[in-house]
Design a protein around this motif. Structure first.
Motif: not given
Length: 749
Positions: A578-580, A571-575
């Motif tokens: 996924x965005x990048x 979950x580390x820096x998950x959003x």
């Protein structure tokens, strides 16, 4: 012989000094003091691992009478059938239900006072504490939630802590803290028409920045602050953490005392008189030294709204989206560019032209009765036929069940429902978006909450922070709107919560405290050495060039629904990842996918929530050292609690290390020498608090170390009972209260 004149003290100085159990030694100058905790609030998200730690070590809760628990963060806010008391029927989501069930078990096992889901006193921790009179002037108050700063409105020293510190307080009723600097923000003058407390605090954060209060406790003063009601003062102090400060405070006065009088847990009779006499001494002395002074003219403040993804990204509602090029700091420019891309906004766009999809009125910032009245006044002023704009979903979530009852007694629910607002049950709701109340990707929300971080209200959701009145105006217009167009004069109520007669007992009802059930607590032996130490740490360093990297970004809310500390690296820096896309985000690119050190060039790393889960996720990934120009205070503490090292260097030094990391140089962090080496470059020196350094080098356990001072804690408690007897709750010193079983549900013991 002439007696020396006492040195003038600030309000913060007085409360701190009155609660020191043990000062740091001379060899640990500017180190950690052991501070006694008067009030501890507990909720379902940040406590499961803390109670498990107590069980593993066979430790009881030291002061059940000073601890109050409730469920709020991820409970559903849809209709609750009052006849249903089965947790499985009330909380459908299995992960949320597991956390709520864990708290139920823990409060039973450890004998704690608890406001369950069907208890009429249930609500957001920072609403129910003041509501019940559990929050009082002059106290120290902590909670595993960053917005504990709310309680500072009563002249209390209140701040958020991580889960490991929650365990420490449960076990010892103390906490190890480094004294912060004193900062005073004075707001004087006459507020313009339509300006309220939310506008004031948003303006303050815009002036000093999201890191402006780093290392400080803020005292708010001035004619504007004095003129505010208690509910407005709580909104001000609530968002102190968004300015980077450890806590916010306002000296108590007649407004404070009138609010607290006859609250269920406030002192009564002669004890009240004694308490009030003490509370009146809680002001900053004439000539007291403040390390930082900020003066803000009231006339500068206009109803405000945020445009970006940090509370510092704020402009007047009459303004426009700024151009990132207008910021001189390169990191600030990059942050603004990133914010505008995420928010899908173009520089120069008028704020009043921005269309919205959702409206959220609620949270620990603006979910009190006064906030609901303010929003309802806008709806009423708009006329009998006023309705929520087509295509907009607007929800109103009271901050507590008692606030909901009061609003319904006043008919506010009818005002909202008639206009098309969704009237909900009490809880944190869309502020943190841990339950079903979430903002969908790409949707835009006008929110009365406290954070507009990326994905805060829902992955891909876009949040604009504003006041309840402005939120109601936006709901009716379908765009961000100036509430002043509806009202010629601000109608700020200062009426305190008064329940209809059928909801008030003839006498204040004490919170029942259960007898401690020690048979359920294992008696496992504990020692003074943890499984980890930190001495020399070397490896690949991943550079990051963003300021105000917040805990929501480090670990999004969907990963907080856990009752264990492990398995969070995915979950580390998950959003962001996924965005990048896997090919772009730094931690997904070789060699940084094997990084063991993180270097940030931007200030205020780890700002935002108290969630220790962010530190757990970094550790789970393999990162045990973070280097940055400055840190969020709670995140820094959480690192130390998990044998991780936060290193603070200058911006220039961080940029140099980031450049070396880009070049592939291995960094070596030597805690014993307190230096960082890389390649042929000269070492960079850093400092760490001596106590924390000793603990990291030897793997010492904070709790076991503190328990060596048990005699000092007991002596402090004895003096405390003599000085402030109103702080000893029912159940202390062997006194127990029988819990009535008649009519009680499984969740109202």
């Amino acid at each position: 012989m002439t007696q020396a004149t006492p040195k003038p003290q600030t309000l913060y100085d007085k409360i701190w000094n009155d609660h020191v159990v043990k000062h740091s030694s001379a060899a640990q100058d500017n180190g950690l003091d052991l501070i006694y905790v008067d009030r501890h609030l507990v909720h379902e998200v940040s406590s499961p691992q803390a109670f498990d730690g107590l069980r593993a070590a066979g430790r009881p809760v030291r002061r059940p009478d000073c601890t109050l628990a409730t469920v709020d963060h991820n409970v559903p806010t849809g209709f609750r059938d009052k006849k249903v008391h089965d947790l499985g029927s009330l909380v459908a989501d299995p992960e949320s239900r597991a956390q709520c069930a864990a708290l139920e078990t823990n409060v039973k096992d450890f004998g704690l006072s608890y406001f369950g889901l069907q208890d009429r006193r249930q609500g957001i921790v920072h609403v129910i504490g003041p509501e019940q009179g559990f929050t009082l002037p002059g106290i120290t108050c902590v909670c595993g939630d960053s917005h504990t700063s709310t309680h500072g409105a009563f002249g209390a020293l209140a701040f958020g802590i991580g889960t490991s510190e929650v365990e420490h307080v449960l076990a010892t009723q103390t906490i190890l803290q480094k004294k912060s600097k004193n900062m005073r923000i004075t707001v004087d003058g006459e507020l313009l028409e339509g300006v309220n407390s939310k506008d004031v605090i948003l303006h303050i954060i815009g002036v000093i920045s999201a890191s402006g209060g780093n290392g400080c406790v803020i005292e708010y003063s001035g004619s504007v602050i004095r003129g505010f009601s208690m509910e407005a003062r709580m909104s001000i102090c609530n968002m102190s953490i968004e300015a980077g400060s450890r806590a916010g405070m306002i000296a108590p006065d007649g407004v404070t005392f009138a609010y607290l009088k006859n609250r269920p847990l406030a002192p009564q009779g002669e004890t009240w008189d004694r308490a009030e006499a003490y509370w009146r001494t809680l002001t900053s002395d004439e000539g007291a030294k403040f390390d930082v002074e900020v003066n803000i003219p009231a006339s500068d403040i206009i109803p405000s709204v945020t445009w970006g993804t940090s509370p510092q990204d704020v402009v007047p509602i009459t303004g426009s989206v700024p151009d990132p090029a207008s910021f001189s700091n390169p990191d600030r420019q990059r942050a603004a560019e990133r914010s505008l891309k995420y928010m899908d906004l173009v520089p120069g766009t008028r704020m009043e032209d921005i269309k919205i999809d959702n409206v959220f009125i609620g949270s620990c910032t603006n979910g009190r009765i006064e906030d609901l009245r303010s929003a309802a006044n806008i709806v009423l002023a708009a006329g009998a036929n006023a309705t929520v704009a087509p295509g907009v979903y607007a929800m109103v979530v009271p901050g507590s069940s008692l606030v909901k009852l009061q609003a319904e007694a006043e008919g506010l629910d009818v005002v909202f429902k008639r206009a098309g607002f969704d009237w909900r049950e009490a809880g944190c709701s869309m502020c943190v978006g841990m339950n079903e109340d979430q903002l969908l990707p790409g949707k835009r929300c006008a929110s009365t909450s406290n954070r507009n971080f990326e994905g805060r209200q829902g992955a891909g959701g876009r949040t604009h922070l504003l006041s309840p009145a402005m939120a109601a105006a936006a709901a009716l217009r379908g765009k961000l709107a100036d509430a002043r167009q509806f009202l010629h004069k601000s109608a700020q109520s200062t009426v305190d919560l008064v329940l209809p007669s059928d909801h008030i007992a003839a006498e204040p009802v004490p919170i029942p405290v259960l007898e401690f059930t020690s048979k359920k607590i294992p008696t496992a032996a504990s020692d003074n050495v943890s499984a980890k130490v930190f001495r020399v740490w070397r490896g690949v360093a991943a550079p990051m060039y963003i300021e105000n990297i917040d805990t929501d970004m480090i670990l999004p809310k969907q990963f907080l629904k856990t009752i264990v500390r492990t398995g969070l690296k995915h979950g580390l820096f998950y959003n962001v990842r996924n965005d990048a896309g896997a090919a772009h985000f730094i931690l997904d690119r070789a060699p940084f996918d094997k990084a063991t050190i993180l270097v940030s060039t931007g200030k205020n790393f780890g700002c935002g929530s108290s969630r220790e889960h962010a530190a757990w996720a970094l550790d789970d990934f393999g990162i045990r050292c973070v280097i940055a120009p400055s840190f969020g205070e709670i995140f820094r503490s959480n690192c130390f609690q998990n044998c991780m090292l936060p290193v603070e260097l200058s911006v220039e030094e961080c940029r140099a290390l980031a450049s070396d990391a880009e070049a592939g140089l291995e960094l070596v962090v030597d805690l014993e020498r307190q230096e960082i080496t890389r390649g042929d470059h000269a070492p960079m020196l850093f400092t760490t608090d001596p106590f924390r350094r000793t603990c990291l080098l030897n793997g010492f356990d904070d709790i076991a170390t503190t328990m060596q001072d048990d005699a000092a804690i007991a002596a402090f408690e004895q003096r405390r009972s003599q000085m402030w007897p109103w702080l000893d709750g029912i159940g202390y010193a062997g006194k127990k209260v029988k819990v009535k079983s008649a009519g009680a549900s499984a969740m109202e013991w």
